[in-house]
Design a protein around this motif. Structure first.
Motif, mmCIF file in Angstrom:
data_model
loop_
_atom_site.group_PDB
_atom_site.id
_atom_site.type_symbol
_atom_site.label_atom_id
_atom_site.label_comp_id
_atom_site.label_asym_id
_atom_site.label_seq_id
_atom_site.Cartn_x
_atom_site.Cartn_y
_atom_site.Cartn_z
ATOM 1 N N GLN A 1 2.795 22.207 79.282
ATOM 2 C CA GLN A 1 2.841 21.111 80.254
ATOM 3 C C GLN A 1 4.196 20.401 80.210
ATOM 4 O O GLN A 1 4.721 19.991 81.252
ATOM 5 C CB GLN A 1 1.711 20.118 79.962
ATOM 6 N N TYR A 2 4.759 20.263 79.019
ATOM 7 C CA TYR A 2 6.077 19.637 78.877
ATOM 8 C C TYR A 2 7.138 20.465 79.617
ATOM 9 O O TYR A 2 7.956 19.921 80.373
ATOM 10 C CB TYR A 2 6.435 19.524 77.398
ATOM 11 N N ALA A 3 7.109 21.767 79.393
ATOM 12 C CA ALA A 3 8.092 22.639 80.051
ATOM 13 C C ALA A 3 7.922 22.613 81.562
ATOM 14 O O ALA A 3 8.910 22.622 82.311
ATOM 15 C CB ALA A 3 7.945 24.064 79.523
ATOM 16 N N GLU A 4 6.677 22.564 82.023
ATOM 17 C CA GLU A 4 6.443 22.509 83.466
ATOM 18 C C GLU A 4 7.043 21.236 84.060
ATOM 19 O O GLU A 4 7.705 21.274 85.106
ATOM 20 C CB GLU A 4 4.940 22.564 83.763
ATOM 21 N N ALA A 5 6.795 20.101 83.397
ATOM 22 C CA ALA A 5 7.329 18.831 83.900
ATOM 23 C C ALA A 5 8.852 18.843 83.924
ATOM 24 O O ALA A 5 9.477 18.352 84.874
ATOM 25 C CB ALA A 5 6.821 17.676 83.041
ATOM 26 N N LEU A 6 9.449 19.438 82.905
ATOM 27 C CA LEU A 6 10.899 19.391 82.776
ATOM 28 C C LEU A 6 11.596 20.452 83.623
ATOM 29 O O LEU A 6 12.605 20.170 84.291
ATOM 30 C CB LEU A 6 11.279 19.568 81.301
ATOM 31 N N LEU A 7 11.059 21.688 83.616
ATOM 32 C CA LEU A 7 11.769 22.808 84.226
ATOM 33 C C LEU A 7 11.312 23.134 85.648
ATOM 34 O O LEU A 7 12.120 23.585 86.467
ATOM 35 C CB LEU A 7 11.629 24.051 83.349
ATOM 36 N N LEU A 8 10.013 22.934 85.926
ATOM 37 C CA LEU A 8 9.530 23.226 87.277
ATOM 38 C C LEU A 8 9.562 21.988 88.162
ATOM 39 O O LEU A 8 10.050 22.025 89.288
ATOM 40 C CB LEU A 8 8.102 23.786 87.220
ATOM 41 N N ASN A 9 9.014 20.885 87.645
ATOM 42 C CA ASN A 9 8.923 19.664 88.456
ATOM 43 C C ASN A 9 10.158 18.781 88.331
ATOM 44 O O ASN A 9 10.318 17.838 89.117
ATOM 45 C CB ASN A 9 7.675 18.872 88.060
ATOM 46 N N ARG A 10 10.979 19.051 87.329
ATOM 47 C CA ARG A 10 12.201 18.278 87.087
ATOM 48 C C ARG A 10 11.908 16.775 87.042
ATOM 49 O O ARG A 10 12.527 15.974 87.738
ATOM 50 C CB ARG A 10 13.253 18.600 88.155
ATOM 51 N N ASP A 11 10.942 16.474 86.200
ATOM 52 C CA ASP A 11 10.474 15.089 86.056
ATOM 53 C C ASP A 11 10.592 14.690 84.585
ATOM 54 O O ASP A 11 9.601 14.755 83.839
ATOM 55 C CB ASP A 11 9.029 14.983 86.546
ATOM 56 N N PRO A 12 11.772 14.279 84.135
ATOM 57 C CA PRO A 12 11.964 13.941 82.717
ATOM 58 C C PRO A 12 11.050 12.824 82.225
ATOM 59 O O PRO A 12 10.640 12.832 81.056
ATOM 60 C CB PRO A 12 13.438 13.505 82.655
ATOM 61 N N ALA A 13 10.717 11.864 83.095
ATOM 62 C CA ALA A 13 9.837 10.765 82.678
ATOM 63 C C ALA A 13 8.450 11.288 82.312
ATOM 64 O O ALA A 13 7.872 10.900 81.289
ATOM 65 C CB ALA A 13 9.746 9.727 83.797
#
Length: 381
Positions: free
Chosen positions: A328-340
């Motif tokens: 889930q962390y990788a998805e937020a960072l790499l797919l959704n580009r949502d660092p928050a």
């Protein structure tokens, strides 16, 4: 006429319902008799209070049988030469670390508890597994029978009679549910494990190594630091046996720990394409790993395809599992580009890690999270 796999699955799903129907009927009859015997004393209580007390007694009996089931594995395991590793009820786990018992938190979808023991120090080709697997059901049957005798022949308060009636009913239900070979939810039960282990010597060998690898993880050893030949499925092994296939699952986990992402992704695809039997939890966790590998390898379309609705439902049921949070962390960072959002997931991971029982897993997952961070920094530049 030979049954199709779907027909077998439907039949397997029907058996637990039938068992609970019959046992529930007998349990309701016993509890009804207990209430009838004590109707005078119970009539003094408000209906809501009496109903609440009866419900609480049934829940207590249910949890008592879960504990007793795992205690049965522990007792019969010790009697046949196994060594204690961990004992879990719900999400509370007692684990042996450096010779000391420590309380940790761990949960696994579809399981109410688990007793993990280390195999006897002897040849991996032959070791006892029947009594260890069967011990939980035997304990449920034993306590169920004793409870029925106490209910039938020992005068007691109506609430006491109700409790022992519920303990008898849940004991027989748990005993049959685990002794009859079934796939319950995503996992094979104890009876199914015994059948699979007796059917194939390769499966018995795989079961031995599964327990041994688990013990090494509990002692703090990483998968990448274990010998590679521990993770080889022998030629001719029946991969339709999910216990045998688990060694391949561990081999893929080891590749993930080594950060060999192309090799891990290829191995997962090959395993799924082979139609090998894999238990549901392992299959879904491998899908999480596949999505993670795709993200690290810039195959975003494949990652999105892997993260479909069924997998997301599984991830929600395992929302405190390290590899799920890492994905889930990788998805937020790499797919959704949502660092928050990624930072919020990382905070969840840190809270989980404080009580998670296997430090080796946490160390591995932190490095995978760092790999995702490095990939994010690379994409930015």
């Amino acid at each position: 006429m030979k049954q199709t796999p779907k027909q077998k699955q439907r039949f397997s799903q029907l058996i637990p319902f039938v068992i609970f129907l019959f046992i529930g009927g007998f349990g309701g009859y016993w509890m009804g008799r207990a209430l009838a015997r004590g109707s005078a004393s119970l009539s003094e209580l408000p209906d809501a209070l009496a109903f609440g007390a009866l419900f609480l007694l049934f829940i207590l009996a249910l949890y008592a049988q879960i504990i007793l089931h795992e205690a049965g594995h522990l007792v019969f395991g010790l009697l046949t030469g196994y060594r204690f590793c961990s004992f879990r009820v719900g999400s509370l786990m007692l684990i042996k670390e450096d010779g000391h018992l420590r309380l940790k938190s761990f949960s696994l979808a579809g399981t109410g508890g688990q007793c993990v023991m280390l195999p006897p120090t002897r040849s991996a080709e032959r070791f006892p597994f029947v009594w260890y697997n069967l011990g939980g059901s035997l304990m449920n049957f034993l306590i169920g029978a004793l409870s029925l005798l106490l209910y039938s022949f020992v005068p007691m308060h109506p609430f006491g009679s109700v409790f022992f009636a519920a303990l008898a009913a849940t004991g027989f239900a748990f005993g049959f549910m685990n002794a009859i070979p079934l796939r319950v939810g995503l996992l094979d039960n104890d009876g199914s494990n015994i059948r699979l282990l007796r059917k194939d010597p390769h499966a018995a060998n795989a079961f031995y190594w599964m327990l041994d690898i688990h013990g090494q993880l509990a002692s703090g050893l990483r998968l990448r630091d274990m010998p590679e030949d521990w993770f080889i499925t022998p030629d001719g092994a029946d991969t339709n046996n999910p216990i045998t296939s688990t060694i391949e699952v561990y081999a893929i986990n080891r590749l993930m720990d080594c950060h060999a992402f192309p090799a891990a992704a290829a191995r997962i695809r090959a395993l799924f394409a082979s139609q090998a039997a894999i238990n549901g939890i392992h299959r879904n966790l491998l899908r999480c790993d596949q999505a993670f590998c795709c993200m690290l390898l810039d195959d975003t379309d494949a990652a999105k395809q892997e993260l479909d609705e069924p997998l997301r439902k599984f991830m929600q049921s395992m929302k405190r599992f390290p590899s799920v949070l890492r994905t889930q962390y990788a998805e937020a960072l790499l797919l959704n580009r949502d660092p928050a959002k990624a930072d919020a997931i990382l905070a969840k991971f840190d809270r989980m890690a404080k009580k998670y029982p296997y430090e080796s897993d946490i160390a591995s997952e932190r490095e995978l999270i760092q790999a995702a961070q490095e990939k994010h920094a690379q994409n930015k530049t």
